[in-house]
Design an enzyme around this catalytic site. Structure first.
Site, PDB file in Angstrom:
ATOM      1  N   ASP A   1     -22.156  37.827 -35.453  1.00 16.76           N
ATOM      2  CA  ASP A   1     -21.453  37.318 -34.268  1.00 16.76           C
ATOM      3  C   ASP A   1     -20.146  36.645 -34.688  1.00 16.76           C
ATOM      4  O   ASP A   1     -19.511  37.089 -35.642  1.00 16.76           O
ATOM      5  CB  ASP A   1     -22.370  36.367 -33.495  1.00 16.76           C
TER       6      ASP A   1
ATOM      7  N   HIS B   1     -19.159  32.203 -28.834  1.00 19.04           N
ATOM      8  CA  HIS B   1     -20.277  33.109 -28.555  1.00 19.04           C
ATOM      9  C   HIS B   1     -21.374  33.015 -29.626  1.00 19.04           C
ATOM     10  O   HIS B   1     -22.563  32.924 -29.324  1.00 19.04           O
ATOM     11  CB  HIS B   1     -19.745  34.534 -28.463  1.00 19.04           C
TER      12      HIS B   1
ATOM     13  N   SER C   1      -7.597  16.857  -5.204  1.00 18.38           N
ATOM     14  CA  SER C   1      -8.054  17.822  -6.205  1.00 18.38           C
ATOM     15  C   SER C   1      -8.982  18.853  -5.583  1.00 18.38           C
ATOM     16  O   SER C   1      -9.674  18.594  -4.603  1.00 18.38           O
ATOM     17  CB  SER C   1      -8.775  17.097  -7.333  1.00 18.38           C
TER      18      SER C   1
END
Length: 535
Positions: free
Chosen positions: A152, A189, A349
């Site tokens: 990965d 990831h 916001s």
């Protein structure tokens, strides 16, 4: 002024943008092009093919001994010469492999996300998938006799839920990229996958993994930089490194749409050596096949949600062999890798999600109604574009805003819910975010007011991800857990038992959506304890 922030996310059904070159398309490319190809040599002809590559103006960038092949970069004009060589077995494109998971929003569990965003909060969460695969019903005290290799984007050794494995000396690795080190992660990831497999339990913070005791040996093969994409030859190199490190299991939360003859050879060699290989089935949400999961030598993993339904993005085909939790999976990430979206108009916001691929930065200017963004508009110069979703891609909308002189872009949804968009491979220079349809309705009435839009680093160290990438480490972690009790079983037998003991979810027997069903750790253990290996 308060600015609301939301983490970047991709839609549930993700599309891979893969470069898929056939040999014929390589030959058709411009003569000045440089191609990445795999050149396989016939038995005993490695030296001859080395010479042929050099004569064709090519450079060998990687040796793939398990496939009797070289990864080569060479001018397009040289491909034909290699194809014609009597010493060459075949020439094929060095196809792309990508990560198969991405960040997601989980509004119903936002309080949970907040509780674990800060490791000093004193809370430890058991993600839903751990109990769903029965990992909490077995002790992982014996897993020190197993080694699991994760191919990965690396491993965040400084993360409070991953550092324990590292400091015990249970994590080794190799870096096959030019980015950082194997024990760093510029993508997030890989650390998310590692957390699902082995996040430390009992430390009072964060999450726990399938194997939380810190006993399981991990080997990290880093093949992805921040882009999350690499050539298949790099993955093949990583697979060989895993085997050399003594891995029993190789976990691959990655894939691509094109098969490779060389890659298949590599995985066949691992099967013959007794190594269990497990890969993500893919996130295209259709019946196509991703590789390496599509090879019969590899276990293909589909994704489920918390209700044990097939995830909408999970590919379904005859190669899917087993399933695991893959929707809104909470796990570990490095800080400041993911992005937050910021949006404020007239001092109020609003929730916003950073467009995937947006550059970081902030901009403040008057809000301008840019419509659907289908044409350049000089009126947007020096302003923040408010754009409605629809008809053209997000990338086109943002690009047109930028070309018109806009300093930032806000795309609002044309259907209920927050908009999580991606720019794909389009490069822009202005910050862009998505927001909901309801916010869009309000903002259209605030055109001309001062607006601030931004994309900034997210300091969170835990996050929810979607993907068959997230289902894969559940299965890999369970395989290591169960196998640790019965180390005399073979990889083939463990694979058979995991399938035979899986929870039936679809049609009786194996089906294209769930394979044999949801992986079950305790049931697999019980089956072996009662009937022996492989029964």
């Amino acid at each position: 002024m308060s600015i609301r922030r939301i983490r970047s996310a991709l839609p549930s059904a993700m599309t891979l943008a893969l470069l898929a070159l056939s040999v014929s398309s390589v030959s058709a490319a411009p003569a000045s092009g440089v191609e990445s190809v795999i050149v396989a040599y016939k038995p005993g002809k490695a030296a001859e093919v080395r010479g042929a590559v050099a004569n064709a103006g090519g450079k060998i960038v990687r040796e793939i001994g398990r496939a009797s092949a070289f990864a080569v970069k060479l001018p397009t004009a040289g491909v034909a010469a290699l194809q014609a060589s009597a010493d060459v077995d075949f020439v094929e494109a060095d196809v792309k492999r990508q990560v198969l998971g991405s960040r997601t929003s989980k509004p119903a569990a936002q309080a949970l996300a907040t509780a674990v965003d800060t490791p000093t909060s004193g809370s430890e969460i058991r993600p839903y998938g751990i109990a769903m695969v029965q990992a909490n019903q077995l002790s992982d005290a014996l897993t020190g006799n197993r080694k699991l290799c994760i191919i990965d984007s690396g491993y965040d050794r400084t993360h409070p839920d991953l550092a324990g494995n590292y400091t015990k000396g249970n994590v080794t690795g190799v870096n096959l990229t030019s980015s950082g080190t194997w024990d760093s992660d510029e993508n997030s990831h890989g650390s998310h996958v590692a957390g699902t497999i082995a996040a430390i339990g009992g430390n009072g913070i964060g999450v726990v993994g399938v194997n939380p005791g810190g006993h399981l040996k991990l080997h990290i093969a880093k093949v992805f930089d921040a882009s999350g994409s690499a050539e298949s030859s790099v993955v093949m190199d990583a697979v060989a490194a895993c085997a050399s490190a003594g891995a029993n299991i190789i976990s691959m939360s990655l894939g691509g749409g094109d098969p490779s003859q060389a890659e298949r050879r590599v995985f066949r060699s691992l099967l013959n050596e007794g190594i269990l290989t497990i890969a993500a089935a893919g996130n295209d949400g259709n019946g196509t096949t991703s590789f390496p999961a599509g090879y019969e030598e590899v276990m293909s993993v589909g994704a489920l949600d918390a209700n044990k339904a097939r995830a909408s993005f999970s590919q379904f085909n005859n190669d899917v062999e087993i399933a695991g939790p893959g929707v809104a999976v909470l796990s570990t990430i490095p800080p400041n890798i993911e992005s937050l979206g910021l949006l404020s108009v007239a001092g109020t916001s609003y929730d916003a999600a950073a467009m995937t691929g947006s550059p970081r930065g902030t901009a403040t200017a008057a809000l301008y109604d840019f419509g659907l963004g289908k044409a350049n508009d000089a009126g947007a110069a020096g302003k923040v574009c408010l754009i409605k979703r629809g008809e053209i891609s997000f990338a086109e909308k943002v690009s047109r805003c930028q070309a018109s002189g806009g300093v930032g872009a806000v795309v609002y949804n044309n259907q209920p819910g927050m908009l999580f968009g991606t720019l794909g491979e389009t490069v822009t220079s202005i910050p862009s975010v998505g927001t909901s349809d309801t916010n869009g309705a309000v903002l259209t009435g605030l055109v001309g007011q001062n607006a601030t839009v931004g994309v900034v680093p997210d300091p969170a160290i835990y996050s929810y991800f979607n993907g068959t990438s997230m289902a894969t480490p559940h299965v890999s972690g369970v395989a290591a857990l169960v196998w640790s009790y019965f180390p005399g079983c073979s990889a083939k037998q463990i694979r058979q038992v995991l399938n035979a003991s899986a929870m039936e979810l679809g049609k009786p027997g194996r089906d294209i959506e769930f394979g044999f069903g949801l992986v079950q750790a305790k049931d697999a253990y019980d089956r072996i304890a009662k009937t022996g290996c492989g029964n």
